[in-house]
Design an enzyme around this catalytic site. Structure first.
Site, PDB file in Angstrom:
ATOM      1  N   TYR A 119       0.367  -1.079  -0.235  1.00  0.00           N
ATOM      2  CA  TYR A 119      -0.072  -0.341   0.363  1.00  0.00           C
ATOM      3  C   TYR A 119       0.890   1.126  -0.222  1.00  0.00           C
ATOM      4  O   TYR A 119       1.255   1.876   1.227  1.00  0.00           O
ATOM      5  CB  TYR A 119      -1.260  -0.101   1.234  1.00  0.00           C
ATOM      6  CG  TYR A 119      -2.141  -1.431   1.569  1.00  0.00           C
ATOM      7  CD1 TYR A 119      -2.428  -1.703   0.472  1.00  0.00           C
ATOM      8  CD2 TYR A 119      -2.281  -1.194   2.738  1.00  0.00           C
ATOM      9  CE1 TYR A 119      -2.787  -3.532   0.227  1.00  0.00           C
ATOM     10  CE2 TYR A 119      -3.364  -2.531   2.204  1.00  0.00           C
ATOM     11  CZ  TYR A 119      -3.999  -3.523   1.610  1.00  0.00           C
ATOM     12  OH  TYR A 119      -4.413  -4.091   1.833  1.00  0.00           O
ATOM     13  N   SER A 301     -12.171   3.501   5.919  1.00  0.00           N
ATOM     14  CA  SER A 301     -13.106   5.232   6.080  1.00  0.00           C
ATOM     15  C   SER A 301     -11.347   6.003   6.515  1.00  0.00           C
ATOM     16  O   SER A 301     -10.458   6.179   7.296  1.00  0.00           O
ATOM     17  CB  SER A 301     -13.759   4.960   7.923  1.00  0.00           C
ATOM     18  OG  SER A 301     -14.017   6.565   7.914  1.00  0.00           O
TER      19      SER A 301
END
Length: 342
Positions: A119, A301
């Protein structure tokens, strides 16, 4: 079976209920608060109640809310609702909101944080490390090694680079991100070395289909703690064969992209179920996953208000009619399907 191991109900039994948080004291058989348990003092249900051997069908009643955590075979607990971090920490203008979102999740008991060296080429790990400064003891930290690094020595080196980026001395659960070309036996040997050194608590895999899992066990991977897979209302293929196999072998599932990257939010049937509960479509999608024994979910989120919305999914109690409606809108698989991945 050791006394500290979770008891898994016989696959032939279909009775058994989960419970709302207010009823936990009536159903738990052993309660503990491990090092990584919720900082708010929430209890951990360490004995599974219900039937993990089969997905619920439209004719079965699920009156339930999930327990707080899943107890792994090692005795450590894994929170059932965590936080994903893919794409977080990569845009400076959003960094403070994203940090606040992750920290809000910790405050609300979403203490599983998932990241990976892939990532942002390590940027996510650095972001997570910043978010958990001073709170490492509260966090169940999950990280992943790239398949290209998953040789015996490459896995060890990749893990220690990840530890440095995270700024921590250990990772709770370290996963092989997907299967690559390095022999599984080499990766397992490296995982064992890392466990023995205290660099990781336990290890698992991600994006492994049924044939991959059987190969893993044949390679000596009986200590596998979880399989992180793409699983949500629109991606139900694993229910046909992979999920039953994992439950039979006492390997929990960690579901990534549980809201299908937001695409479930506009589905009319999900919205209809949500309206009946004064909930949001995202909460219904999460509640549908969390109602299943030994399934954890890791929604992402980027804002605190969305994190709070995700946390409140634990309070959504789907009824038999809700589950039947969702089964009609998103039919379970009628046969084997290749495992999808993002």
């Amino acid at each position: 079976m050791r006394r500290d191991e979770p008891r898994w109900p016989d696959a032939g039994g279909r009775q058994g209920l989960r419970t709302t948080f207010s009823q936990l004291s009536c159903l738990f058989l052993k309660i503990s608060k491990p090092r990584s348990a919720w900082s708010s003092g929430a209890r951990v249900l360490s004995v599974a109640v219900g039937n993990p051997g089969h997905p619920l069908s439209p004719g079965e009643v699920d009156m339930t809310l999930p327990a707080d955590a899943i107890e792994l075979s090692s005795g450590q607990t894994m929170p059932v609702l965590g936080q994903g971090t893919w794409y977080l920490g990569e845009r400076p203008a959003r960094r403070q909101d994203e940090l606040a979102a992750l920290r809000t999740g910790l405050d609300l008991g979403m203490t599983l944080i998932d990241t990976a060296e892939m990532y942002g080429d390590g940027a996510s790990e650095e972001f997570v490390g910043e978010a958990i400064v001073g709170r490492r003891a509260d966090v169940f930290l999950v990280d992943k090694v790239l398949p290209s690094n998953a040789s015996r020595q490459g896995t060890v080196q990749a893990c220690r680079r990840s530890l440095q980026r995270l700024g921590v001395d250990h990772i709770d659960l370290y996963l092989l991100h997907w299967r690559g070309t390095h022999p599984l036996a080499e990766t397992i040997e490296a995982f064992t070395e890392l466990v023995d050194a205290g660099d990781i608590g336990q290890w698992g895999v991600s994006n492994f289909d049924l044939s991959d899992m059987t190969d893993l066990l044949e390679a000596g991977g009986t200590a596998c703690a979880t399989n992180q897979i793409l699983y949500n209302l629109t991606r139900r293929g694993p229910e046909y064969d992979l999920l039953p196999w994992l439950r039979q072998h006492r390997i929990p599932v960690m579901a990534y992209s549980p809201i299908e990257q937001g695409r479930l939010l506009g589905h009319p049937q999900v919205a209809e179920v949500a309206a009946r509960h004064e909930a949001t479509p995202a909460q219904v999608a999460l509640a549908w996953l969390l109602r299943q024994e030994t399934v954890a979910a890791i929604p992402r989120s980027s804002r605190p208000e969305h994190t709070r919305e995700n946390a409140e999914a634990r309070d959504v109690q789907l009824t038999e009619a809700d589950v039947a409606a969702l089964d009609t809108a998103f039919p379970p698989p009628a046969g084997p399907q290749p495992l999808e991945m993002l």
